[in-house]
Scaffold this motif. Structure first.
Motif, PDB file in Angstrom:
ATOM      1  N   ASP A  41     -13.566  20.341   4.550  1.00 25.84           N
ATOM      2  CA  ASP A  41     -13.269  21.733   4.885  1.00 25.84           C
ATOM      3  C   ASP A  41     -12.687  22.517   3.715  1.00 25.84           C
ATOM      4  OD1 ASP A  41     -14.077  22.729   7.273  1.00 25.84           O
ATOM      5  OD2 ASP A  41     -12.328  22.097   8.412  1.00 25.84           O
TER       6      ASP A  41
ATOM      7  N   PHE B 285     -15.119  22.606  -2.120  1.00 27.89           N
ATOM      8  CA  PHE B 285     -16.522  22.994  -2.182  1.00 27.89           C
ATOM      9  C   PHE B 285     -16.786  23.741  -3.475  1.00 27.89           C
ATOM     10  CE2 PHE B 285     -14.156  26.415  -0.307  1.00 27.89           C
ATOM     11  CZ  PHE B 285     -14.707  27.577  -0.830  1.00 27.89           C
TER      12      PHE B 285
ATOM     13  N   ARG C 196     -19.725  26.737   1.005  1.00 32.41           N
ATOM     14  CA  ARG C 196     -18.719  25.839   1.580  1.00 32.41           C
ATOM     15  C   ARG C 196     -19.347  24.644   2.281  1.00 32.41           C
ATOM     16  NH1 ARG C 196     -13.504  26.106   3.211  1.00 32.41           N
ATOM     17  NH2 ARG C 196     -13.341  28.292   2.630  1.00 32.41           N
ATOM     18  N   ARG C 197     -20.367  24.865   3.080  1.00 35.84           N
ATOM     19  CA  ARG C 197     -20.970  23.771   3.853  1.00 35.84           C
ATOM     20  C   ARG C 197     -22.085  23.056   3.086  1.00 35.84           C
ATOM     21  NH1 ARG C 197     -16.573  23.661   6.818  1.00 35.84           N
ATOM     22  NH2 ARG C 197     -16.135  25.693   7.766  1.00 35.84           N
TER      23      ARG C 197
ATOM     24  N   SER D 106     -18.265  32.617   4.138  1.00 28.88           N
ATOM     25  CA  SER D 106     -17.865  31.250   4.449  1.00 28.88           C
ATOM     26  C   SER D 106     -17.552  30.445   3.202  1.00 28.88           C
ATOM     27  CB  SER D 106     -18.974  30.548   5.237  1.00 28.88           C
ATOM     28  OG  SER D 106     -20.135  30.438   4.449  1.00 28.88           O
ATOM     29  N   ALA D 107     -17.696  31.036   2.034  1.00 31.12           N
ATOM     30  CA  ALA D 107     -17.424  30.304   0.800  1.00 31.12           C
ATOM     31  C   ALA D 107     -16.349  30.966  -0.050  1.00 31.12           C
ATOM     32  CB  ALA D 107     -18.710  30.182  -0.016  1.00 31.12           C
TER      33      ALA D 107
ATOM     34  N   ASP E   1     -10.241  29.996  -0.176  1.00 31.38           N
ATOM     35  CA  ASP E   1      -9.779  28.869  -0.997  1.00 31.38           C
ATOM     36  C   ASP E   1      -8.639  28.187  -0.263  1.00 31.38           C
ATOM     37  OD1 ASP E   1      -9.304  27.065  -2.938  1.00 31.38           O
ATOM     38  OD2 ASP E   1      -8.381  28.473  -4.348  1.00 31.38           O
TER      39      ASP E   1
END
Length: 563
Positions: free
Chosen positions: A174, A177, A183-184, A319-320, A323
């Motif tokens: 989680d 990244f 992120r995913r 979504s990215a 931090d």
């Protein structure tokens, strides 16, 4: 964000009103007739972390707090906001009212093209998880049963445990990244590459592993443990991505995607593979026999192909951009675990599957429609309804399966008995799918997008543990309660040797090589099945259903952690 009755959030430890950051004004006013949604910021456990969740506002407390000078605290809070924000805060509906609005509105609103594409993507990503899980939990134990005892199979069953223990490394997924990738996708892409590579490596020696498993039981267990571990890591990222890929009103279909994808992959790796792997089936239909090596190579190529496809799918920037440090996510996860409601739900999961555990662990070794229904059924104000209702058919079907094993006829099997087997298997799978879809939809509803992957993984961990922690003991218990002897007839005498290995096909073959015959005086399978079903019925009546009803009646705010 206002206080809830149990946590007087607006007051600081000194008793003074807690100052809040002013909210940013909406760039565009809401369209007339549409639900008002402000771009509010929510803090997680540390105030330095902010995210723009797509969840509705927290319900306002009915208790009016006042400051030291007697001024109502609500007015103090609203004074820090702009005119638009004060109007929205004063007229805003509660979280549950807004969620109910989306629930009923979503039932009539056509699904957008974006959501349809997201559903297809999620189904394919979950499908990749189903391939190795179907092999590790289904096909491979089935193929090994003729060569190993149940105690040896229990060692291999440990390969499924990483899927139930993924909560321990989910905060890493989680929080860490690469912003340039997403992120995913920073985790999904490498995990799928590794899954495909591991399957490809196993395929080179798979036939040797299957034909001589006793010599390679530990190596085989390590290989599939690694495979399940990487699949579990990919699942953490996919669960988190599902919370942002779908729109608010269609979030319950995230559970449907998981149900359809996982079950389809599991079905392909278990039922379909075993049928095509059977020599008699291949001979009857005049097709080449599908070997485990070939199937592993197919799964490997499929995983590689989907990974390449993902390179052309752009992950949303929002979504990215956040931090979140690993320490923060672990700290937030610990705060989630401390919530009384979460503890109750996790305890519910740990013991919810014991009633049919013997059936899941042993019966199958002896002998997409439901997901969509569960997703639609879980969209109302009682999301746990399908999960509760499915308890009874699953317990009844576990009893039917046990009786089917007891009365299983000697070959050839009549058409009538074969039809009964098919109906029983389909009904059992359907009930399991309904229950899985219902509880997964409930998890999606209560999970906080701030730490979506970790929250979903925490709940899924205990769901999976409920089906994995008893499995080792159930398999061990069969051997423990079984009594069998190998009767060897010699000239003028008969020698009877107690041999627990006579319970397995491998033990029976060893006894036959000595010129003896295995006589089972007591089969521990039926004892273990009876114990599990009795415990299951008692727990469902006095704990599972009453507790589930209380949990689904709680407001969403009770499942969130606030700073």
């Amino acid at each position: 964000m206002t206080a809830n009755p149990d946590q007087p959030d607006p007051l600081s430890p000194s008793g003074k009103p807690r100052r809040r950051q002013p909210r940013k004004k909406s760039a565009q006013p809401a369209a007339e007739g549409m639900p008002t949604k402000s771009p509010r910021a929510q803090t997680s456990s540390l105030e330095s972390i902010r995210i723009l969740p797509r969840t509705p506002k927290t319900p306002r407390s009915t208790h009016r707090w006042t400051s030291q000078d007697g001024e109502p605290l609500d007015e103090v809070e609203l004074s820090l906001l702009g005119e638009d924000e004060r109007r929205q805060a004063a007229e805003g509906a509660s979280l549950d009212d807004e969620l109910e609005h989306f629930t009923h509105a979503g039932a009539h609103k056509p699904m957008s093209a974006k959501d349809k594409r997201a559903i297809i993507l999620l189904v394919i990503l979950y499908l990749i998880q189903g391939f190795p899980l179907g092999l590790a939990l289904g096909s491979v134990p089935f193929l090994l049963r003729e060569h190993l005892s149940y105690s040896q199979l229990a060692i291999f069953s440990l390969a499924s445990y990483p899927y139930s223990l993924k909560i321990f490394w989910s905060p890493i997924v989680d929080s860490w990244f690469l912003p340039s990738i997403g992120r995913r996708k920073s985790w999904i892409l490498p995990m799928q590459l590794i899954i495909g590579s591991v399957m490809l490596l196993i395929s080179f020696r798979s036939e040797e592993y299957i034909n001589h498993p006793a010599e390679h039981i530990y190596g085989l267990s390590v290989a599939f443990t690694a495979l399940v571990t990487f699949s579990a890591t990919q699942d953490i990222a996919v669960d988190g991505w599902a919370l942002t890929l779908l729109s608010e009103e269609n979030l319950p279909y995230a559970a449907t995607c998981q149900t359809i994808g996982l079950n389809s992959g599991y079905f392909a790796s278990f039922t379909v593979f075993l049928a095509l792997n059977s020599e008699s089936f291949a001979t009857k239909w005049g097709i080449p026999r599908l070997t485990l090596s070939t199937y592993l190579q197919f799964c490997s190529v499929f995983s590689f192909a989907v990974t390449v496809w993902l390179l052309f799918i752009k992950e949303d920037k929002e979504s990215a951009e956040e931090d979140i440090s690993i320490k923060t996510v672990y700290f937030t996860m610990w705060n989630i675990v401390k919530l009384k409601n979460v503890q109750t739900l996790c305890l519910l999961h740990l013991f919810s599957k014991i009633g049919w555990q013997a059936n899941d662990a042993i019966t199958q070794l002896k002998m997409i429609f439901g997901g969509w229904i569960a997703g639609k059924w879980s969209r109302g104000d009682k999301p746990l309804r399908p999960w509760m209702y499915a308890f009874w058919p699953r317990l009844v079907l576990a009893l039917v399966a046990t009786l089917t094993v007891y009365w299983f006829p000697n070959p050839p099997i009549s058409m009538g008995f074969f039809v009964v087997l098919v109906i029983q298997t389909v009904a059992q799978s359907f009930a399991g799918t309904i229950q899985f879809g219902g509880i997964s939809a409930f998890h999606t509803r209560i999970a906080d997008p701030v730490v979506g992957g970790t929250y979903m993984t925490l709940l899924a961990t205990f769901t999976n543990l409920g089906g994995t922690w008893p499995r080792f003991f159930v398999l061990k218990g069969v051997d423990l309660f079984s009594v069998a002897t190998c009767q060897i007839k010699e000239v003028g005498q008969e020698l009877s040797v107690k041999a627990s290995e006579c319970v397995s096909e491998h033990g029976k073959a060893a006894c036959a090589e000595l010129g003896g015959e295995c006589i089972t005086e007591r089969d521990g399978y039926y004892i273990i099945s009876g114990i599990c079903m009795v415990l299951g019925v008692i727990s469902v009546i006095f704990y599972m259903i009453p507790t589930a009803r209380k949990l689904q009646a709680l407001p969403i705010s009770k499942w969130r952690v606030y700073s």
